[in-house]
Design an enzyme around this catalytic site. Structure first.
Site, PDB file in Angstrom:
ATOM      1  N   THR A 207       0.849  -1.178   0.000  1.00 32.95           N
ATOM      2  CA  THR A 207       0.000   0.000   0.000  1.00 32.95           C
ATOM      3  C   THR A 207       0.891   1.236   0.000  1.00 32.95           C
ATOM      4  OG1 THR A 207      -1.595   1.216   1.311  1.00 32.95           O
ATOM      5  CG2 THR A 207      -0.207  -0.259   2.521  1.00 32.95           C
ATOM      6  N   GLU A 353      -5.429  -2.687   3.122  1.00 33.74           N
ATOM      7  CA  GLU A 353      -5.330  -3.275   4.468  1.00 33.74           C
ATOM      8  C   GLU A 353      -6.594  -4.029   4.864  1.00 33.74           C
ATOM      9  OE1 GLU A 353      -4.478  -0.241   3.580  1.00 33.74           O
ATOM     10  OE2 GLU A 353      -2.807   0.546   4.761  1.00 33.74           O
ATOM     11  N   LYS A 462      -5.495  10.665  -4.866  1.00 32.40           N
ATOM     12  CA  LYS A 462      -5.850   9.426  -5.565  1.00 32.40           C
ATOM     13  C   LYS A 462      -6.338   9.760  -6.965  1.00 32.40           C
ATOM     14  CE  LYS A 462      -7.100   4.847  -4.426  1.00 32.40           C
ATOM     15  NZ  LYS A 462      -7.907   3.882  -3.700  1.00 32.40           N
ATOM     16  N   TRP A 467      -2.400   5.963  -6.233  1.00 34.64           N
ATOM     17  CA  TRP A 467      -1.974   6.978  -5.270  1.00 34.64           C
ATOM     18  C   TRP A 467      -0.801   7.820  -5.744  1.00 34.64           C
ATOM     19  CZ3 TRP A 467      -5.243   8.029  -1.678  1.00 34.64           C
ATOM     20  CH2 TRP A 467      -6.015   7.035  -1.066  1.00 34.64           C
TER      21      TRP A 467
HETATM   22  P1  AMP Z   1      -6.113   1.425  -1.484  1.00 29.22           P
HETATM   23  O1  AMP Z   1      -5.457   0.868  -0.273  1.00 29.22           O
HETATM   24  O2  AMP Z   1      -5.173   1.868  -2.536  1.00 29.22           O
HETATM   25  O3  AMP Z   1      -7.170   0.511  -1.980  1.00 29.22           O
HETATM   26  O4  AMP Z   1      -6.867   2.753  -1.052  1.00 29.22           O
HETATM   27  C1  AMP Z   1      -7.799   2.781  -0.007  1.00 29.22           C
HETATM   28  C2  AMP Z   1      -8.356   4.169   0.115  1.00 29.22           C
HETATM   29  O5  AMP Z   1      -9.063   4.521  -1.081  1.00 29.22           O
HETATM   30  C3  AMP Z   1      -9.337   4.376   1.213  1.00 29.22           C
HETATM   31  O6  AMP Z   1      -8.723   4.554   2.467  1.00 29.22           O
HETATM   32  C4  AMP Z   1     -10.063   5.624   0.735  1.00 29.22           C
HETATM   33  O7  AMP Z   1      -9.307   6.790   1.009  1.00 29.22           O
HETATM   34  C5  AMP Z   1     -10.105   5.415  -0.755  1.00 29.22           C
HETATM   35  N1  AMP Z   1     -11.388   4.811  -1.142  1.00 29.22           N
HETATM   36  C6  AMP Z   1     -11.667   3.514  -1.367  1.00 29.22           C
HETATM   37  N2  AMP Z   1     -12.957   3.344  -1.727  1.00 29.22           N
HETATM   38  C7  AMP Z   1     -13.527   4.565  -1.704  1.00 29.22           C
HETATM   39  C8  AMP Z   1     -14.841   5.062  -1.964  1.00 29.22           C
HETATM   40  N3  AMP Z   1     -15.839   4.284  -2.325  1.00 29.22           N
HETATM   41  N4  AMP Z   1     -15.029   6.405  -1.819  1.00 29.22           N
HETATM   42  C9  AMP Z   1     -14.039   7.239  -1.455  1.00 29.22           C
HETATM   43  N5  AMP Z   1     -12.783   6.822  -1.217  1.00 29.22           N
HETATM   44  C10 AMP Z   1     -12.526   5.508  -1.329  1.00 29.22           C
END
Ligand code: AMP
Length: 563
Positions: A207, A353, A462, A467
């Site tokens: 991550t 996570e 994002k 990211w």
């Molecule tokens: P990742 O670990 O790269 O999958 O990113 C996770 C993060 O993506 C979360 O902590 C959020 O900040 C963002 N995220 C995931 N799903 C959503 C959603 N439906 N709406 C807004 N942010 C999201």
């Protein structure tokens, strides 16, 4: 060939341990086969014995479409496992993949965990520096790489020496010193799976770090199995043997949200799109293969919607029952846009996570008679915790916030597929003493338990589901001789969800153009991570403690963008 896996090898770092209050006296125990391991071996064996006829359709990089079956992929997985074992890959060791959504990736998913090793999916979109850090941190011994990604791989190879390189070749040959995937798999007899404890590590994903380096999340067999089961439930993603599933979300992003394993478990058909993910290519597959469930980040669906609006009669999407969209906030306009074409988006929230599924936004029966407006308002939220996941949020004062849709706090989460720590012990501050993981997402929670993300405590942008670290951009910008201060914020972007904007204070008497600064970033950041917008300002607003007050910058520039 591997035999029984010894216990000293690394376990998955998940919240697997029994929670407080479990009664342990023998006299009070149930009389069930509780020791039957929740291992991915069960998933592959079910695919082999009961779901072997289910189609797996895939598109090669040249656009050609091919068909195989779940049974054939499972059989080839046993040969791949035997081939990897013959190379000396042992229990707990990582095998990296740099592959698209393609059958060889599915085979690696089905082969590596049951043989006792750990599948580590690498994201080819990351910068080489990040990739080489990740490969070294995970101590990847071998890599399976698609021929179309060899240029990314070559840059990585200069930094991290994999002992074994296996190339999925579409031309039939592999570069020097690499093994060809087909030759490796066809040279070996299928492996008999060893016994594997359910808490053993099965898969690994990194991550992005807010600050510092990416961190490894190690999924256990048990966590993946439980996640697959809950993913398949009718009120979550709803995966049945009658479904045809097209994961647009890459298999290197949190295991494609668990869909390949959920599909193998349920015996659903899979459609694997390969590298072509432009709107037309996705729509051709959705319509041509009569896909029933698909999943991906909002950016993809925005261009898909635009293509449908331009040519409403071109694709027959009557089989498509739902589109799971997450990874970034789903704009209400996207929900409304697809509704106009009779297509339903369901929003999901999750993180690397959390394996990743944490919540799904299904409108509860209490809102059956709510107004259209209220239902849209609800559907644009991130949803309600799925079974086994618990959510809560803590305000600035350190107290848990009430579920009144007003109070805001940082979301915390726990459950059997939530990480209990990172590989190597990094980032321990994100895990509370009482067993919760702090997500960095700032939310409100309504009376239904539905979360609404309002901000992000972590300093990241994002963009298109990937990211960009604001802090890393700021550090490099501030290393430029003309820059006194730099603050990077996320600004909303119709296509990508967010894009970085850099606010720059120049040193007195110094000059630099936006192009100079972009040039300065090139080489250390991937092209798509470099901000298009660079704004020169007099000073960066600060909080009482002297930190950059990014909220104020956001207000200023987000409003400017809106205007
Ligand atoms: P990742 O670990 O790269 O999958 O990113 C996770 C993060 O993506 C979360 O902590 C959020 O900040 C963002 N995220 C995931 N799903 C959503 C959603 N439906 N709406 C807004 N942010 C999201």
């Amino acid at each position: 060939m591997l035999s029984t896996i010894e216990a000293e090898h690394e376990e998955g770092v998940m919240s697997d341990t029994a929670r407080e209050g479990v009664i342990s006296e023998r006299a009070c125990e149930g009389l069930m086969m509780d020791d039957f391991p929740l291992s991915l071996r069960a998933v592959i064996e079910r695919a082999e014995t009961l779901s072997f006829r289910r189609p797996v359709v895939f598109r090669r990089p040249d656009g050609s479409i091919h068909r195989t079956t779940l049974g054939e992929c499972a059989a080839r997985a046993r040969r791949l496992a035997a081939g990897l074992a013959a190379l000396g890959i042992g229990a707990g060791e990582r095998v990296a993949t740099m592959l698209w959504n393609q059958p060889e990736h599915l085979e690696a998913y089905l082969a590596i965990p049951p043989m006792g090793a750990v599948i580590h999916t690498l994201n080819p979109r990351l910068h080489t520096d990040e990739l080489s850090f990740i490969a070294a941190d995970a101590a990847d011994r071998a890599i399976i790489v698609d021929e179309t990604l060899l240029d990314v791989f070559e840059a990585l190879r200069a930094e991290w020496q994999f002992e074994h390189v296996i190339v999925v070749s579409h031309s039939g040959s592999a570069p020097d010193a690499a093994l060809e995937y087909e030759s490796l798999t066809s040279a070996h007899e299928p492996m008999d799976w060893p016994e594997i404890g359910e808490r053993r590590a099965a898969a690994m994903c990194y991550t992005s770090g807010t600050t510092g380096r990416p961190k490894g999340v190690l999924y256990s067999h048990r966590s993946v199995v439980l996640h697959s089961l809950v993913t398949a439930l009718p009120d979550t993603m709803g995966v049945s043997t009658h479904d045809v599933i097209l994961p647009v979300v890459p298999m290197f992003h949190a295991n494609a949200w668990g869909l390949p394993y959920a599909a193998a478990f349920a015996g659903a058909a899979l459609v694997l799109p390969g590298p072509r993910l432009d709107a037309e290519s996705v729509l051709d597959l959705l319509a041509g293969e009569r896909v029933t469930v698909t999943a991906g980040v909002p950016t993809v669906w925005m261009s898909v919607l635009q293509a449908i609006e331009e040519q409403p009669d071109r694709w027959d999407l009557s089989a498509l029952k739902r589109m799971i969209v997450g990874g970034s906030a789903v704009p209400r306009s996207l929900l409304e846009g697809f509704d106009r074409h009779g297509l339903t988006i369901l929003q999901a929230w999750g993180m690397t996570e959390t394996s990743p599924l944490g919540s799904m936004c299904r409108v509860p029966p209490e809102l059956d008679s709510a107004s259209t407006e209220d239902r849209y308002d609800f559907r644009a939220r991130q949803g309600i915790a799925v079974p086994f996941i618990e959510l809560r949020a803590r305000g600035d004062d350190g107290e848990l916030i009430p579920w009144n849709d007003q109070a805001m706090g940082e979301l915390e989460v726990r459950g059997p597929w939530v990480a209990a720590g990172y590989h190597g012990g990094a980032g321990q501050e994100k895990f509370t003493d009482d067993g919760w993981f702090q997500t960095g997402d700032v939310v409100r929670i309504d009376e239904h338990g539905c979360i609404r993300i309002t901000d992000r405590a972590k300093d990241l942008v994002k963009s298109g589901g990937e990211w960009i670290s604001s802090v890393d951009l700021e550090n490099l910008l501030m290393a430029h001789p003309a820059v006194a201060e730099a603050a990077v914020i996320a600004i909303p972007d119709e296509r990508w969800g967010e894009r970085p904007l850099a606010a720059i204070v120049l040193r007195e008497g110094q000059e630099a153009s936006p192009d100079d600064l972009r040039q300065h970033l090139t080489g250390q950041f991937a092209k798509w991570q470099i901000p298009e917008r660079i704004e020169f300002i007099e000073e960066i607003p600060r909080t009482a403690t002297g930190k950059f007050k990014k909220t104020e910058l956001r207000e200023r520039f987000v409003q400017a963008v809106a205007r």
